[in-house]
Design a protein around this motif. Structure first.
Motif, PDB file in Angstrom:
ATOM      1  N   ASN A   1      29.783  40.927  32.814  1.00 44.50           N
ATOM      2  CA  ASN A   1      30.837  40.418  33.689  1.00 44.50           C
ATOM      3  C   ASN A   1      30.835  41.133  35.028  1.00 44.50           C
ATOM      4  OD1 ASN A   1      31.806  38.498  31.873  1.00 44.50           O
ATOM      5  ND2 ASN A   1      33.202  39.952  30.892  1.00 44.50           N
ATOM      6  N   ASP A   2      30.603  42.437  35.026  1.00 45.28           N
ATOM      7  CA  ASP A   2      30.538  43.197  36.278  1.00 45.28           C
ATOM      8  C   ASP A   2      29.384  42.690  37.146  1.00 45.28           C
ATOM      9  OD1 ASP A   2      32.694  44.714  35.540  1.00 45.28           O
ATOM     10  OD2 ASP A   2      31.508  46.426  34.838  1.00 45.28           O
ATOM     11  N   ALA A   3      28.228  42.421  36.510  1.00 49.75           N
ATOM     12  CA  ALA A   3      27.063  41.954  37.255  1.00 49.75           C
ATOM     13  C   ALA A   3      27.308  40.571  37.841  1.00 49.75           C
ATOM     14  CB  ALA A   3      25.835  41.934  36.341  1.00 49.75           C
ATOM     15  N   VAL A   4      27.900  39.684  37.053  1.00 50.54           N
ATOM     16  CA  VAL A   4      28.184  38.327  37.528  1.00 50.54           C
ATOM     17  C   VAL A   4      29.139  38.368  38.717  1.00 50.54           C
ATOM     18  CG1 VAL A   4      29.330  36.142  36.922  1.00 50.54           C
ATOM     19  CG2 VAL A   4      27.706  37.197  35.332  1.00 50.54           C
ATOM     20  N   THR A   5      30.163  39.227  38.636  1.00 54.24           N
ATOM     21  CA  THR A   5      31.137  39.346  39.727  1.00 54.24           C
ATOM     22  C   THR A   5      30.481  39.913  40.973  1.00 54.24           C
ATOM     23  OG1 THR A   5      32.951  39.674  38.158  1.00 54.24           O
ATOM     24  CG2 THR A   5      33.311  40.386  40.434  1.00 54.24           C
ATOM     25  N   THR A   6      29.722  40.985  40.833  1.00 53.79           N
ATOM     26  CA  THR A   6      29.075  41.639  41.980  1.00 53.79           C
ATOM     27  C   THR A   6      28.077  40.713  42.668  1.00 53.79           C
ATOM     28  OG1 THR A   6      29.279  43.781  40.884  1.00 53.79           O
ATOM     29  CG2 THR A   6      27.732  43.645  42.713  1.00 53.79           C
ATOM     30  N   LEU A   7      27.362  39.910  41.889  1.00 54.25           N
ATOM     31  CA  LEU A   7      26.357  39.005  42.454  1.00 54.25           C
ATOM     32  C   LEU A   7      26.961  37.722  43.010  1.00 54.25           C
ATOM     33  CD1 LEU A   7      23.557  39.361  39.751  1.00 54.25           C
ATOM     34  CD2 LEU A   7      23.632  40.432  42.012  1.00 54.25           C
ATOM     35  N   GLY A   8      28.271  37.555  42.852  1.00 58.04           N
ATOM     36  CA  GLY A   8      28.936  36.378  43.390  1.00 58.04           C
ATOM     37  C   GLY A   8      28.639  35.111  42.613  1.00 58.04           C
ATOM     38  N   LEU A   9      28.301  35.264  41.346  1.00 57.44           N
ATOM     39  CA  LEU A   9      28.022  34.106  40.497  1.00 57.44           C
ATOM     40  C   LEU A   9      29.312  33.583  39.874  1.00 57.44           C
ATOM     41  CD1 LEU A   9      24.830  35.470  38.689  1.00 57.44           C
ATOM     42  CD2 LEU A   9      24.913  33.895  40.640  1.00 57.44           C
ATOM     43  N   SER A  10      29.298  32.355  39.439  1.00 53.62           N
ATOM     44  CA  SER A  10      30.491  31.731  38.872  1.00 53.62           C
ATOM     45  C   SER A  10      30.708  32.190  37.433  1.00 53.62           C
ATOM     46  CB  SER A  10      30.346  30.206  38.906  1.00 53.62           C
ATOM     47  OG  SER A  10      31.384  29.590  38.175  1.00 53.62           O
ATOM     48  N   LYS A  11      31.848  32.827  37.177  1.00 60.69           N
ATOM     49  CA  LYS A  11      32.186  33.236  35.814  1.00 60.69           C
ATOM     50  C   LYS A  11      32.448  32.023  34.927  1.00 60.69           C
ATOM     51  CE  LYS A  11      34.056  37.872  36.502  1.00 60.69           C
ATOM     52  NZ  LYS A  11      35.228  38.765  36.303  1.00 60.69           N
ATOM     53  N   LYS A  12      32.846  30.919  35.569  1.00 63.80           N
ATOM     54  CA  LYS A  12      33.083  29.699  34.801  1.00 63.80           C
ATOM     55  C   LYS A  12      31.761  29.110  34.304  1.00 63.80           C
ATOM     56  CE  LYS A  12      35.346  25.185  35.126  1.00 63.80           C
ATOM     57  NZ  LYS A  12      36.113  24.245  35.997  1.00 63.80           N
ATOM     58  N   GLN A  13      30.715  29.262  35.114  1.00 62.15           N
ATOM     59  CA  GLN A  13      29.414  28.708  34.729  1.00 62.15           C
ATOM     60  C   GLN A  13      28.658  29.630  33.789  1.00 62.15           C
ATOM     61  OE1 GLN A  13      26.650  28.117  37.966  1.00 62.15           O
ATOM     62  NE2 GLN A  13      25.097  27.168  36.664  1.00 62.15           N
ATOM     63  N   TYR A  14      28.637  30.931  34.116  1.00 59.16           N
ATOM     64  CA  TYR A  14      27.807  31.864  33.349  1.00 59.16           C
ATOM     65  C   TYR A  14      28.635  32.560  32.273  1.00 59.16           C
ATOM     66  CZ  TYR A  14      24.017  31.161  36.650  1.00 59.16           C
ATOM     67  OH  TYR A  14      23.020  30.602  37.395  1.00 59.16           O
ATOM     68  N   ASN A  15      28.318  32.228  31.041  1.00 59.61           N
ATOM     69  CA  ASN A  15      29.003  32.814  29.888  1.00 59.61           C
ATOM     70  C   ASN A  15      27.986  33.425  28.944  1.00 59.61           C
ATOM     71  OD1 ASN A  15      31.937  31.829  30.206  1.00 59.61           O
ATOM     72  ND2 ASN A  15      30.770  29.945  30.454  1.00 59.61           N
ATOM     73  N   LEU A  16      28.260  34.656  28.497  1.00 69.01           N
ATOM     74  CA  LEU A  16      27.362  35.368  27.594  1.00 69.01           C
ATOM     75  C   LEU A  16      27.930  35.363  26.182  1.00 69.01           C
ATOM     76  CD1 LEU A  16      24.855  37.170  27.122  1.00 69.01           C
ATOM     77  CD2 LEU A  16      26.321  39.147  27.647  1.00 69.01           C
ATOM     78  N   PHE A  17      27.072  35.047  25.203  1.00 69.85           N
ATOM     79  CA  PHE A  17      27.466  35.049  23.800  1.00 69.85           C
ATOM     80  C   PHE A  17      26.506  35.936  23.012  1.00 69.85           C
ATOM     81  CE2 PHE A  17      28.897  31.039  25.569  1.00 69.85           C
ATOM     82  CZ  PHE A  17      30.205  30.939  25.097  1.00 69.85           C
TER      83      PHE A  17
END
Length: 341
Positions: free
Chosen positions: A161-177
């Motif tokens: 989540n920290d990486a997705v936020t820092t890279l400006g990626l969409s948390k809604k699109q990118y989900n890790l399971f």
């Protein structure tokens, strides 16, 4: 005047009669039962190609057909240029090599190029639907709930989540399971909609190397960002369409559509696509303040485990990620280059 003897088959009927076809100037006449049945213009009939050992066939506009009784009988009314091509031995031998080359060019160069360009026109809703449907199938067949401690899972997800936020990626699109999977073993994969799955086995192997886990996950994000799954499917479908047009094999199109899910599951990307995803991971590791060698650390672990005869667990990962040693070297050189700068 030219004549052929054989059988005339009536339109929309199994009835036939022994007949003679005569060609005089620009007209064609058909005779049977001692009478002239009809006369037509030469342009109104379709004459089959001259193939040695195959009887001449003539199709008429009304659906009637005439088949010569002697395969050696021919009508000399076909195109002189076409006959010249058919009898030109150097051209025949050249075509033996040119036709396979043209097929290779169409399937290996032309269609992939067109497919890659067309992917940019695909709306996001298509990617979302493909990802959701594929995940449902994979989840049902190959995944089971994670058996890792919740604290371990939370640590990996928090770093993600920290990486997705820092890279400006969409948390809604990118989900890790996180899932357990006996089928995939130590592996991670991404679907077109941005869903990323990492297995318990992979986290176990890299437990003391959190940045290496992140490197592998960034690699999977790279596949999504570069639309590799869509490109893979587009290339498969476009090649199948090309084969169907060339060989008339329309049934294989259905096989490719049905096999699309398995292509996504196996994640069998080309060498070029793997290289693009590697470049993405290395670049984003630097953006996050991590060493690019974290990626080589992940690859080194896989190779060390392989040397310890744990190939059965690693088969799924290594089989879809070839030339690991070259990728380790690339990551190490990338890190040295950044350090020099």
């Amino acid at each position: 005047m030219q004549s052929l003897t054989g059988n005339y088959y009536f339109p929309k009927s199994s009835e036939s009669k022994q007949a003679t076809v005569s060609v005089v100037s620009d007209t064609v006449s058909v005779h049977y039962d001692g009478e002239c049945a009809f006369v037509i213009a030469k342009e109104a009939m379709k004459l089959s190609s001259s193939i040695p050992g195959v009887a001449t066939e003539i199709d008429f506009e009304d659906g009637g057909r005439f088949i010569a009784s002697d395969a050696k009988q021919r009508l000399a009314i076909s195109s002189a240029r076409l006959e010249g091509f058919e009898n030109n031995k150097p051209l025949i031998f050249a075509s033996v090599f040119l036709v396979p080359f043209c097929l290779w060019f169409i399937l290996a160069v032309g269609m992939p190029y067109i497919a890659n360009k067309s992917v940019a026109l695909v709306p996001q809703s298509v990617s979302n639907q493909m990802g959701e449907q594929s995940f449902d199938v994979i989840h049902e067949l190959f995944l089971s709930p994670s058996e890792l401690p919740q604290a371990t899972q939370d640590k990996v997800i928090a770093q993600w989540n920290d990486a997705v936020t820092t890279l400006g990626l969409s948390k809604k699109q990118y989900n890790l399971f996180v899932y357990k999977s006996d089928y995939f073993g130590p592996n991670a994969f991404a679907l077109p909609n941005g869903t990323v799955v990492i297995t318990d086995a992979l986290i176990d192997k890299l437990e003391d190397k959190p940045d290496a886990i992140l490197a592998v996950l960034l690699h999977e994000i790279g596949h999504v960002e570069r639309q590799h799954s869509l490109r893979l499917v587009a290339q498969s479908v476009s090649n199948t369409l090309a084969i169907a047009v060339i060989f008339g094999d329309v049934e294989s199109l259905g096989e490719v559509i049905l096999g699309t899910g398995s292509a996504l599951v196996m994640n069998a990307f080309s060498r070029e696509m793997e290289s693009e995803a590697d470049d993405y991971a290395l670049e984003k590791l630097v953006t996050l303040g991590k060493s690019p060698t974290a990626f080589s650390d992940a690859m080194e672990v896989f190779l060390s485990l392989k040397s310890q005869h744990e190939e059965s667990d690693l088969l799924q990962y290594l089989s879809t990620h070839p030339e690991v040693k070259d990728r380790i070297k690339k990551a190490q050189e990338y890190g040295l280059f950044r350090d020099e700068k």
